[in-house]
Scaffold this motif. Structure first.
Motif, PDB file in Angstrom:
ATOM      1  N   VAL A 288      60.738 172.259  20.113  1.00 15.69           N
ATOM      2  CA  VAL A 288      59.811 173.026  19.279  1.00 15.69           C
ATOM      3  C   VAL A 288      58.722 173.588  20.192  1.00 15.69           C
ATOM      4  CG1 VAL A 288      58.187 172.971  17.360  1.00 15.69           C
ATOM      5  CG2 VAL A 288      60.282 171.581  17.277  1.00 15.69           C
ATOM      6  N   ARG A 289      58.599 174.909  20.203  1.00 18.95           N
ATOM      7  CA  ARG A 289      57.617 175.566  21.077  1.00 18.95           C
ATOM      8  C   ARG A 289      56.653 176.377  20.213  1.00 18.95           C
ATOM      9  NH1 ARG A 289      57.761 180.594  23.969  1.00 18.95           N
ATOM     10  NH2 ARG A 289      59.921 180.853  23.235  1.00 18.95           N
ATOM     11  N   MET A 290      55.378 176.070  20.344  1.00 21.00           N
ATOM     12  CA  MET A 290      54.341 176.773  19.605  1.00 21.00           C
ATOM     13  C   MET A 290      53.521 177.625  20.571  1.00 21.00           C
ATOM     14  SD  MET A 290      53.184 173.762  16.980  1.00 21.00           S
ATOM     15  CE  MET A 290      54.328 173.272  15.686  1.00 21.00           C
ATOM     16  N   VAL A 291      53.280 178.864  20.184  1.00 20.16           N
ATOM     17  CA  VAL A 291      52.551 179.806  21.033  1.00 20.16           C
ATOM     18  C   VAL A 291      51.391 180.366  20.229  1.00 20.16           C
ATOM     19  CG1 VAL A 291      52.695 181.896  22.433  1.00 20.16           C
ATOM     20  CG2 VAL A 291      54.706 180.412  22.205  1.00 20.16           C
ATOM     21  N   VAL A 292      50.188 180.217  20.753  1.00 19.05           N
ATOM     22  CA  VAL A 292      48.998 180.713  20.059  1.00 19.05           C
ATOM     23  C   VAL A 292      48.220 181.618  21.007  1.00 19.05           C
ATOM     24  CG1 VAL A 292      46.844 180.104  18.905  1.00 19.05           C
ATOM     25  CG2 VAL A 292      48.866 178.687  18.570  1.00 19.05           C
ATOM     26  N   GLU A 293      47.928 182.795  20.519  1.00 16.50           N
ATOM     27  CA  GLU A 293      47.190 183.790  21.290  1.00 16.50           C
ATOM     28  C   GLU A 293      45.864 183.222  21.786  1.00 16.50           C
ATOM     29  OE1 GLU A 293      45.240 188.237  20.432  1.00 16.50           O
ATOM     30  OE2 GLU A 293      46.317 187.148  18.865  1.00 16.50           O
ATOM     31  N   GLY A 294      45.606 183.387  23.066  1.00 14.84           N
ATOM     32  CA  GLY A 294      44.348 182.940  23.642  1.00 14.84           C
ATOM     33  C   GLY A 294      44.327 181.486  24.060  1.00 14.84           C
ATOM     34  N   ILE A 295      45.349 180.722  23.667  1.00 16.22           N
ATOM     35  CA  ILE A 295      45.412 179.301  24.039  1.00 16.22           C
ATOM     36  C   ILE A 295      46.578 179.052  24.984  1.00 16.22           C
ATOM     37  CG2 ILE A 295      45.618 176.920  23.234  1.00 16.22           C
ATOM     38  CD1 ILE A 295      44.332 177.751  20.619  1.00 16.22           C
ATOM     39  N   GLY A 296      47.785 179.437  24.589  1.00 16.32           N
ATOM     40  CA  GLY A 296      48.957 179.190  25.420  1.00 16.32           C
ATOM     41  C   GLY A 296      50.091 178.674  24.582  1.00 16.32           C
ATOM     42  N   GLU A 297      50.887 177.754  25.140  1.00 16.13           N
ATOM     43  CA  GLU A 297      52.007 177.221  24.393  1.00 16.13           C
ATOM     44  C   GLU A 297      52.068 175.704  24.510  1.00 16.13           C
ATOM     45  OE1 GLU A 297      55.496 179.174  26.090  1.00 16.13           O
ATOM     46  OE2 GLU A 297      56.035 177.289  27.074  1.00 16.13           O
ATOM     47  N   LEU A 298      52.567 175.108  23.444  1.00 23.62           N
ATOM     48  CA  LEU A 298      52.727 173.660  23.352  1.00 23.62           C
ATOM     49  C   LEU A 298      54.174 173.380  22.998  1.00 23.62           C
ATOM     50  CD1 LEU A 298      51.570 170.739  23.164  1.00 23.62           C
ATOM     51  CD2 LEU A 298      51.081 171.212  20.749  1.00 23.62           C
ATOM     52  N   VAL A 299      54.840 172.607  23.865  1.00 23.65           N
ATOM     53  CA  VAL A 299      56.246 172.272  23.652  1.00 23.65           C
ATOM     54  C   VAL A 299      56.362 170.801  23.281  1.00 23.65           C
ATOM     55  CG1 VAL A 299      58.513 172.057  24.760  1.00 23.65           C
ATOM     56  CG2 VAL A 299      57.072 174.059  25.221  1.00 23.65           C
ATOM     57  N   GLY A 300      57.177 170.520  22.282  1.00 18.38           N
ATOM     58  CA  GLY A 300      57.494 169.150  21.898  1.00 18.38           C
ATOM     59  C   GLY A 300      58.995 168.991  21.780  1.00 18.38           C
ATOM     60  N   ILE A 301      59.511 167.827  22.141  1.00 15.31           N
ATOM     61  CA  ILE A 301      60.944 167.572  22.138  1.00 15.31           C
ATOM     62  C   ILE A 301      61.239 166.444  21.155  1.00 15.31           C
ATOM     63  CG2 ILE A 301      62.930 166.927  23.562  1.00 15.31           C
ATOM     64  CD1 ILE A 301      61.189 167.889  25.990  1.00 15.31           C
ATOM     65  N   VAL A 302      62.255 166.629  20.341  1.00 13.31           N
ATOM     66  CA  VAL A 302      62.622 165.610  19.360  1.00 13.31           C
ATOM     67  C   VAL A 302      63.465 164.544  20.039  1.00 13.31           C
ATOM     68  CG1 VAL A 302      63.791 165.130  17.188  1.00 13.31           C
ATOM     69  CG2 VAL A 302      62.541 167.290  17.489  1.00 13.31           C
TER      70      VAL A 302
END
Length: 329
Positions: A288-302
């Motif tokens: 699961v990869r979350m991308v937010v403008e101005g912050i970056g990305e956060l990846v999580g693995i199940v």
């Protein structure tokens, strides 16, 4: 400025992200120390190290950017409420009470995960993610911690990070039928990261009503599942902080999640709208990869689910018991 925590060959460090590298805070300070000092002092600290030789980001493992004092998770997106209500009750609606105040629950600060960490959920058939932006609180000179006005509350926001509120929807649904919770459907893991971006960096992104107009997206195995503007919240972040402080206290290091964005910010919203489990619940190995403008990305693995020891059901017994029913010593 970007604030982070990281592991470098087994050594924990905390400091600034400068370009493509990381530089520790001066004098051995921690993220908690810097949040307690406030944003103005953080700028002074940054000036002390901005030209220092750093360690490349590629040579460290980023951790969750803080150890939260507390985590409050709001439900601030109307579209999410519409979809999730259909998933739970079969009826898409936003109850009138939602509009009256920004409701939240407390989740577990002891199960926080960082970038690229694996989440090990309970046994569940409906594992889900929740795409959120979280405000991280710091100190603002002269501002109290209780019953803040919206304006004063906005001034204690030190910065923002990405938040993934992992959710076992079947467990959560059972719990909330008791009119309490969520509890074990949520508290097994919350991902934060990759760093805290200070609030001043977002000044150009704040609209006329104080909403943070930035884009947030979520991908599962590189497939775009949902996207939304954070400014589609029902309340701006300052008002969330103000409500959290009402007849209570907020302190530096508190994390306040926006709640799940709309337009596919979680799978359950889509299940409710479509009347079927499409896309399917998360499974071991999903990314699961979350991308937010101005912050970056956060990846999580199940990761693998973890069975817990069984507990018995409630004892349903006569309510006419007396003290004489005790077993004699």
């Amino acid at each position: 400025m970007r604030i982070a925590r990281w592991d470098a060959d087994g050594i924990l460090a905390e400091g600034f992200v400068v370009g493509d590298g990381v530089v520790p805070f001066p004098d051995g300070l921690t993220v908690a120390d810097v949040l307690a000092r406030g944003l103005a002092d953080a700028h002074q600290l940054f000036d002390e190290v901005r030209d220092a030789d750093g360690t490349p980001l590629s040579d460290v493992q980023l951790l969750a950017p803080l150890v939260p004092a507390a985590i409050r998770d709001f439900v601030a997106f109307e579209e999410h409420v519409e979809g999730i209500s259909a998933s739970v009750d079969g009826k898409s609606e936003v109850v009138p009470e939602w509009y009256q105040a920004p409701t939240f629950y407390f989740t577990n600060p002891h199960t926080v995960l960082g970038p690229n960490d694996r989440v090990n959920p309970p046994v569940t058939e409906r594992l889900d993610f929740e795409l959120e932006v979280a405000a991280v609180l710091g100190r603002a000179s002269g501002i109290g911690e209780s019953n803040l006005t919206a304006a004063d509350a906005a001034s204690v926001i030190f910065g923002y990070t990405i938040m993934n509120d992992w959710s076992a929807r079947d467990v959560q649904s059972r719990e909330m039928k008791v009119r309490l919770g969520p509890a074990k459907g949520k508290d097994f893991g919350t991902s934060l990261g990759p760093w805290i971006v200070t609030a001043d960096e977002f000044a150009p992104c704040v609209d006329a009503e104080s909403f943070l107009a930035i884009r947030a997206e979520v991908f599962v195995n590189d497939e775009l599942i949902g996207h939304d503007l954070v400014s589609n919240m029902g309340w701006p972040f300052g008002e969330l902080v103000a409500y959290a402080s009402r007849n209570s206290r907020v302190v530096p290091g508190d994390v306040l999640g926006s709640g799940t964005t709309g337009n596919g910010g979680c799978l359950a919203e889509l299940w409710g709208r479509r009347g079927e489990l499409t896309p399917p619940p998360l499974a071991e190995g999903d990314v699961v990869r979350m991308v937010v403008e101005g912050i970056g990305e956060l990846v999580g693995i199940v990761g693998a689910s973890v069975p817990a020891p069984e507990l018995p059901s409630a004892r349903v017994r006569s309510r006419a018991r007396t003290r004489e029913d005790r077993v004699a010593p």
